[in-house]
Scaffold this active site. Structure first.
Site, mmCIF file in Angstrom:
data_model
loop_
_atom_site.group_PDB
_atom_site.id
_atom_site.type_symbol
_atom_site.label_atom_id
_atom_site.label_comp_id
_atom_site.label_asym_id
_atom_site.label_seq_id
_atom_site.Cartn_x
_atom_site.Cartn_y
_atom_site.Cartn_z
ATOM 1 N N LYS A 159 25.657 -9.280 -27.015
ATOM 2 C CA LYS A 159 24.976 -10.462 -27.264
ATOM 3 C C LYS A 159 25.474 -11.598 -26.409
ATOM 4 O O LYS A 159 24.806 -12.612 -26.206
ATOM 5 C CB LYS A 159 25.464 -10.965 -28.592
ATOM 6 C CG LYS A 159 25.219 -10.032 -29.925
ATOM 7 C CD LYS A 159 25.463 -10.504 -31.069
ATOM 8 C CE LYS A 159 25.382 -9.679 -32.190
ATOM 9 N NZ LYS A 159 26.168 -9.903 -33.346
ATOM 10 N N GLY A 160 26.435 -11.080 -25.353
ATOM 11 C CA GLY A 160 26.932 -12.180 -24.586
ATOM 12 C C GLY A 160 26.232 -12.826 -23.634
ATOM 13 O O GLY A 160 26.651 -13.880 -23.096
ATOM 14 N N PHE A 163 41.597 -15.326 -22.207
ATOM 15 C CA PHE A 163 40.540 -15.019 -23.264
ATOM 16 C C PHE A 163 39.539 -16.243 -23.255
ATOM 17 O O PHE A 163 40.139 -17.181 -23.672
ATOM 18 C CB PHE A 163 41.186 -14.513 -24.412
ATOM 19 C CG PHE A 163 40.057 -14.143 -25.558
ATOM 20 C CD1 PHE A 163 40.306 -12.630 -25.428
ATOM 21 C CD2 PHE A 163 39.344 -14.795 -26.352
ATOM 22 C CE1 PHE A 163 39.201 -12.010 -26.442
ATOM 23 C CE2 PHE A 163 38.337 -13.955 -26.983
ATOM 24 C CZ PHE A 163 38.527 -12.840 -27.141
ATOM 25 N N ASP A 214 32.259 -14.610 -27.204
ATOM 26 C CA ASP A 214 32.736 -14.839 -28.696
ATOM 27 C C ASP A 214 34.024 -14.437 -28.944
ATOM 28 O O ASP A 214 34.685 -13.586 -28.190
ATOM 29 C CB ASP A 214 31.717 -14.323 -29.749
ATOM 30 C CG ASP A 214 31.946 -12.787 -29.829
ATOM 31 O OD1 ASP A 214 32.213 -12.263 -30.903
ATOM 32 O OD2 ASP A 214 31.622 -12.087 -28.705
ATOM 33 N N LYS A 250 36.539 -11.894 -14.073
ATOM 34 C CA LYS A 250 37.897 -12.355 -13.993
ATOM 35 C C LYS A 250 38.579 -11.805 -12.771
ATOM 36 O O LYS A 250 38.434 -10.638 -12.258
ATOM 37 C CB LYS A 250 38.415 -11.490 -15.323
ATOM 38 C CG LYS A 250 38.269 -12.232 -16.413
ATOM 39 C CD LYS A 250 39.085 -11.756 -17.853
ATOM 40 C CE LYS A 250 39.046 -12.507 -18.910
ATOM 41 N NZ LYS A 250 39.786 -11.895 -20.184
ATOM 42 N N ARG A 298 30.548 -18.567 -29.919
ATOM 43 C CA ARG A 298 29.390 -18.236 -28.956
ATOM 44 C C ARG A 298 28.432 -19.391 -28.657
ATOM 45 O O ARG A 298 28.090 -19.374 -27.588
ATOM 46 C CB ARG A 298 28.357 -17.073 -29.735
ATOM 47 C CG ARG A 298 27.753 -16.352 -28.792
ATOM 48 C CD ARG A 298 26.822 -15.193 -29.547
ATOM 49 N NE ARG A 298 27.625 -14.249 -30.249
ATOM 50 C CZ ARG A 298 28.314 -13.034 -29.313
ATOM 51 N NH1 ARG A 298 28.175 -12.932 -28.117
ATOM 52 N NH2 ARG A 298 28.982 -12.119 -30.267
ATOM 53 N N ASP A 333 34.815 -7.937 -16.658
ATOM 54 C CA ASP A 333 36.615 -7.900 -16.830
ATOM 55 C C ASP A 333 36.877 -6.582 -16.290
ATOM 56 O O ASP A 333 37.311 -6.393 -15.289
ATOM 57 C CB ASP A 333 36.704 -8.109 -18.367
ATOM 58 C CG ASP A 333 38.097 -8.133 -18.834
ATOM 59 O OD1 ASP A 333 39.050 -8.044 -17.798
ATOM 60 O OD2 ASP A 333 38.488 -8.639 -19.990
#
Length: 186
Positions: free
Chosen positions: A48-49, A157, A164, A136, A170, A108
């Site tokens: 969903k990101g 984070f 989210d 990152k 989100r 990441d």
């Protein structure tokens, strides 16, 4: 406006404001338009990101494109450890001979994007590139790096702009570091 209320200010630290994200998306859209001039771009967003990034990016693209989404998830022990990556929805796309751009929220470990990229490569696209909102600065075991990176960040984070924490935050308009130790206990 980053739509953070005063009670959230104790556990959210603004890293990238909405205006900066929009400016960078416009820059990347211009680069993508040049890279795909005269071509039909097939965009695949990872749910969903990536939803905020995909939505805002396509508003600025001038090149011809179509958009689809797939879902990637890892099921581990008690939801804590990474398990086997499942990629859902990819099998329905005819990708052979198409110019494909995969869009994800964050790079990441690189495992998810690398796995998706490998699966799509098996379908013989004409070209394959990747775009991420965030990368990152962390050591990785994989040599792959995304084609387009909007922002590089420290190892924190982060939430907002599609990212989210337990399905919360989100919809924040910027990218925020989540100070988990300051979160109210619910």
């Amino acid at each position: 406006m980053n739509n953070v209320n005063s009670s959230q200010e104790t556990f959210l630290e603004l890293l990238i404001p909405e205006e900066t994200i929009v400016d960078r998306i416009i820059e990347i859209a211009e680069i993508i338009d040049r890279d795909y001039q005269g071509k039909e771009l097939f965009i695949i967003g990872l749910l969903k990101g990536s939803i905020c990034l995909v939505a805002d990016l396509i508003r600025h693209l001038q090149c011809s494109y179509s958009v689809e989404f797939i879902r990637c998830s890892s099921y581990g022990v008690g939801g804590q450890l990474r398990g086997r990556l499942r990629i859902s929805g990819l099998d329905q796309f005819e990708i052979e001979g198409k110019d494909v751009l995969i869009i994800d929220d964050i790079f990441d470990s690189g495992n998810t994007l690398t796995a998706v990229q490998t699966r799509i490569q098996e379908k013989k696209p004409a070209s394959l590139k990747t775009l991420v909102l965030l990368s990152k600065r962390v050591p990785r075991k994989i040599p792959y790096h995304p084609t387009y990176i909007l922002f590089e960040i420290e190892d924190r984070f982060v939430v907002g702009y599609g990212l989210d924490y337990k399905e919360r935050f989100r919809g924040l308009r910027g990218v925020f570091a989540l100070l988990i130790e300051n979160l109210p206990k619910n």
